[in-house]
Design a protein around this motif. Structure first.
Motif, PDB file in Angstrom:
ATOM      1  N   ALA A  33       0.846  -1.208   0.000  1.00 28.84           N
ATOM      2  CA  ALA A  33       0.000   0.000   0.000  1.00 28.84           C
ATOM      3  C   ALA A  33       0.874   1.249   0.000  1.00 28.84           C
ATOM      4  O   ALA A  33       0.623   2.218  -0.740  1.00 28.84           O
ATOM      5  N   LEU A  34       1.911   1.234   0.813  1.00 28.31           N
ATOM      6  CA  LEU A  34       2.833   2.378   0.870  1.00 28.31           C
ATOM      7  C   LEU A  34       3.622   2.499  -0.424  1.00 28.31           C
ATOM      8  O   LEU A  34       3.919   3.605  -0.875  1.00 28.31           O
ATOM      9  N   GLU A  35       3.950   1.351  -1.044  1.00 29.30           N
ATOM     10  CA  GLU A  35       4.665   1.374  -2.327  1.00 29.30           C
ATOM     11  C   GLU A  35       3.836   2.056  -3.400  1.00 29.30           C
ATOM     12  O   GLU A  35       4.354   2.757  -4.268  1.00 29.30           O
ATOM     13  N   ASN A  36       2.504   1.870  -3.358  1.00 36.62           N
ATOM     14  CA  ASN A  36       1.627   2.535  -4.321  1.00 36.62           C
ATOM     15  C   ASN A  36       1.626   4.041  -4.112  1.00 36.62           C
ATOM     16  O   ASN A  36       1.581   4.813  -5.072  1.00 36.62           O
ATOM     17  N   LEU A  37       1.671   4.466  -2.860  1.00 32.21           N
ATOM     18  CA  LEU A  37       1.644   5.896  -2.557  1.00 32.21           C
ATOM     19  C   LEU A  37       2.997   6.552  -2.777  1.00 32.21           C
ATOM     20  O   LEU A  37       3.070   7.746  -3.095  1.00 32.21           O
ATOM     21  N   PHE A  38       4.059   5.790  -2.627  1.00 30.48           N
ATOM     22  CA  PHE A  38       5.421   6.312  -2.798  1.00 30.48           C
ATOM     23  C   PHE A  38       6.151   5.412  -3.785  1.00 30.48           C
ATOM     24  O   PHE A  38       6.867   4.476  -3.366  1.00 30.48           O
ATOM     25  N   PRO A  39       5.993   5.655  -5.106  1.00 30.76           N
ATOM     26  CA  PRO A  39       6.562   4.780  -6.142  1.00 30.76           C
ATOM     27  C   PRO A  39       8.042   4.444  -5.992  1.00 30.76           C
ATOM     28  O   PRO A  39       8.451   3.365  -6.442  1.00 30.76           O
ATOM     29  N   PRO A  40       8.883   5.319  -5.372  1.00 34.17           N
ATOM     30  CA  PRO A  40      10.278   4.895  -5.207  1.00 34.17           C
ATOM     31  C   PRO A  40      10.446   3.619  -4.388  1.00 34.17           C
ATOM     32  O   PRO A  40      11.475   2.953  -4.486  1.00 34.17           O
ATOM     33  N   LEU A  41       9.434   3.273  -3.558  1.00 29.41           N
ATOM     34  CA  LEU A  41       9.484   1.987  -2.867  1.00 29.41           C
ATOM     35  C   LEU A  41       9.248   0.890  -3.907  1.00 29.41           C
ATOM     36  O   LEU A  41       8.205   0.862  -4.546  1.00 29.41           O
ATOM     37  N   PRO A  42      10.174  -0.025  -4.102  1.00 29.01           N
ATOM     38  CA  PRO A  42      10.072  -0.978  -5.216  1.00 29.01           C
ATOM     39  C   PRO A  42       9.256  -2.228  -4.873  1.00 29.01           C
ATOM     40  O   PRO A  42       9.628  -2.998  -3.985  1.00 29.01           O
ATOM     41  N   SER A  43       8.188  -2.448  -5.619  1.00 32.11           N
ATOM     42  CA  SER A  43       7.412  -3.668  -5.430  1.00 32.11           C
ATOM     43  C   SER A  43       8.217  -4.898  -5.844  1.00 32.11           C
ATOM     44  O   SER A  43       7.968  -6.002  -5.350  1.00 32.11           O
ATOM     45  N   GLU A  44       9.194  -4.707  -6.744  1.00 35.03           N
ATOM     46  CA  GLU A  44       9.999  -5.843  -7.190  1.00 35.03           C
ATOM     47  C   GLU A  44      10.928  -6.365  -6.093  1.00 35.03           C
ATOM     48  O   GLU A  44      11.542  -7.419  -6.249  1.00 35.03           O
ATOM     49  N   VAL A  45      11.035  -5.629  -4.987  1.00 34.92           N
ATOM     50  CA  VAL A  45      11.749  -6.126  -3.813  1.00 34.92           C
ATOM     51  C   VAL A  45      10.753  -6.727  -2.815  1.00 34.92           C
ATOM     52  O   VAL A  45      10.943  -7.834  -2.307  1.00 34.92           O
ATOM     53  N   VAL A  74      -5.868  -0.638  -1.913  1.00 36.31           N
ATOM     54  CA  VAL A  74      -5.992   0.460  -0.943  1.00 36.31           C
ATOM     55  C   VAL A  74      -5.138   1.652  -1.374  1.00 36.31           C
ATOM     56  O   VAL A  74      -5.586   2.809  -1.354  1.00 36.31           O
ATOM     57  N   GLY A  75      -3.885   1.389  -1.767  1.00 39.71           N
ATOM     58  CA  GLY A  75      -3.012   2.470  -2.223  1.00 39.71           C
ATOM     59  C   GLY A  75      -3.553   3.144  -3.461  1.00 39.71           C
ATOM     60  O   GLY A  75      -3.513   4.378  -3.589  1.00 39.71           O
ATOM     61  N   ALA A  76      -4.074   2.336  -4.404  1.00 40.05           N
ATOM     62  CA  ALA A  76      -4.627   2.896  -5.642  1.00 40.05           C
ATOM     63  C   ALA A  76      -5.868   3.740  -5.360  1.00 40.05           C
ATOM     64  O   ALA A  76      -6.062   4.803  -5.965  1.00 40.05           O
ATOM     65  N   LEU A  77      -6.707   3.297  -4.440  1.00 40.20           N
ATOM     66  CA  LEU A  77      -7.906   4.067  -4.096  1.00 40.20           C
ATOM     67  C   LEU A  77      -7.538   5.408  -3.453  1.00 40.20           C
ATOM     68  O   LEU A  77      -8.219   6.415  -3.676  1.00 40.20           O
ATOM     69  N   ALA A  78      -6.466   5.407  -2.673  1.00 40.76           N
ATOM     70  CA  ALA A  78      -6.019   6.671  -2.072  1.00 40.76           C
ATOM     71  C   ALA A  78      -5.595   7.653  -3.160  1.00 40.76           C
ATOM     72  O   ALA A  78      -5.946   8.845  -3.119  1.00 40.76           O
ATOM     73  N   LEU A  79      -4.858   7.174  -4.163  1.00 38.63           N
ATOM     74  CA  LEU A  79      -4.439   8.039  -5.267  1.00 38.63           C
ATOM     75  C   LEU A  79      -5.621   8.447  -6.134  1.00 38.63           C
ATOM     76  O   LEU A  79      -5.676   9.575  -6.637  1.00 38.63           O
ATOM     77  N   TYR A  80      -6.566   7.541  -6.320  1.00 33.65           N
ATOM     78  CA  TYR A  80      -7.809   7.879  -7.034  1.00 33.65           C
ATOM     79  C   TYR A  80      -8.513   9.029  -6.310  1.00 33.65           C
ATOM     80  O   TYR A  80      -8.998   9.982  -6.942  1.00 33.65           O
ATOM     81  N   GLY A  81      -8.570   8.944  -4.978  1.00 35.59           N
ATOM     82  CA  GLY A  81      -9.199  10.006  -4.189  1.00 35.59           C
ATOM     83  C   GLY A  81      -8.495  11.340  -4.341  1.00 35.59           C
ATOM     84  O   GLY A  81      -9.137  12.393  -4.409  1.00 35.59           O
ATOM     85  N   ILE A  82      -7.157  11.304  -4.427  1.00 34.39           N
ATOM     86  CA  ILE A  82      -6.398  12.535  -4.638  1.00 34.39           C
ATOM     87  C   ILE A  82      -6.752  13.144  -5.990  1.00 34.39           C
ATOM     88  O   ILE A  82      -6.977  14.345  -6.112  1.00 34.39           O
ATOM     89  N   GLY A  83      -6.815  12.301  -7.026  1.00 33.00           N
ATOM     90  CA  GLY A  83      -7.182  12.787  -8.359  1.00 33.00           C
ATOM     91  C   GLY A  83      -8.586  13.372  -8.375  1.00 33.00           C
ATOM     92  O   GLY A  83      -8.819  14.428  -8.974  1.00 33.00           O
TER      93      GLY A  83
END
Length: 231
Positions: A33-45, A74-83
């Protein structure tokens, strides 16, 4: 038992490991969820590490898949809400103030998103960097929330499953996933930067030609005026 070679010493991997050790599968979900909000956090790790953690018996594999997908949504919905909070009018007002960018560009983007938004949200979940950012225009354009959630869930499940299962299968060699996806991420970033540079170069050339054309027109008009005055 985690070997010394596989043990995450620190950084993102160490932080994610601490979350998973303290919270289990929900910790993996929180990290994603935090990786979605802060893209520098790598999901590939984070994702292969969750799979590896499941492989050594410290986490249920199905729980890892479920919770990481929940975290993605959850992370995507938070960004959707920002948009959605920013809104279309504010975006248009901002674009109108930007140099080299025209409101007509935004109109074309909106028209494209209206036609291809569903595919963009689904497949965008599988493209590094854009997998988070795609949620913002979906919110700005007020894509139906049920549609957005369903597409995000499906796309996130595909992306998460690939990397969690890869980490599960590779075991102590889970970092191999990070190496390969790192190349993919850099390629995507390189293409994005190249396209942005091409766009800016074309706009600058057109702007200069327009300025030169306007200047030539003024000179011709002044000559015609002077000729008429003398005649």
């Amino acid at each position: 038992m985690m070997t010394a070679e596989a043990e995450p010493a620190g950084g993102i991997a160490g932080w994610a490991t601490d979350l998973m050790e303290k919270l289990g599968a929900p910790g993996a979900g929180l990290a994603i969820a935090l990786e979605n909000l802060f893209p520098p956090l790598p999901s590939e790790v984070i994702l292969p590490l969750a799979g590896f953690t499941a492989a050594r018996g410290d986490m249920n594999l199905i729980a890892a898949l479920v919770w990481t997908t929940i975290g993605s949504v959850v992370g995507a919905l938070a960004l959707y809400g920002i948009g959605a909070a920013i809104g279309r009018d504010r975006v248009r007002a901002l674009v109108a103030r930007l140099p080299l960018v025209k409101v007509a560009d935004l109109d074309r983007t909106e028209a494209w998103f209206a036609k291809h938004g569903a595919k963009a949200v689904f497949f965008g979940r599988m493209i590094p960097i854009f997998r988070s950012l795609i949620s913002v225009p979906a919110g700005v354009e007020r894509m139906r929330l049920t549609t957005f959630t369903a597409l995000t869930t499906a796309g996130s499940l595909v992306w998460n499953a690939v990397f969690v299962l890869a980490g599960y299968a590779l075991g102590d060699n889970w970092r191999t996933v990070e190496e390969y996806v790192g190349v993919y991420s850099k390629a995507v970033l390189g293409v994005a930067v190249l396209l942005a540079l091409v766009f800016l170069a074309v706009r600058i050339v057109k702007a200069r030609r327009g300025t030169q054309g306007a200047g030539a027109h003024r000179i011709d008009h002044a000559r015609d005026f002077e000729r008429d005055r003398v005649g």
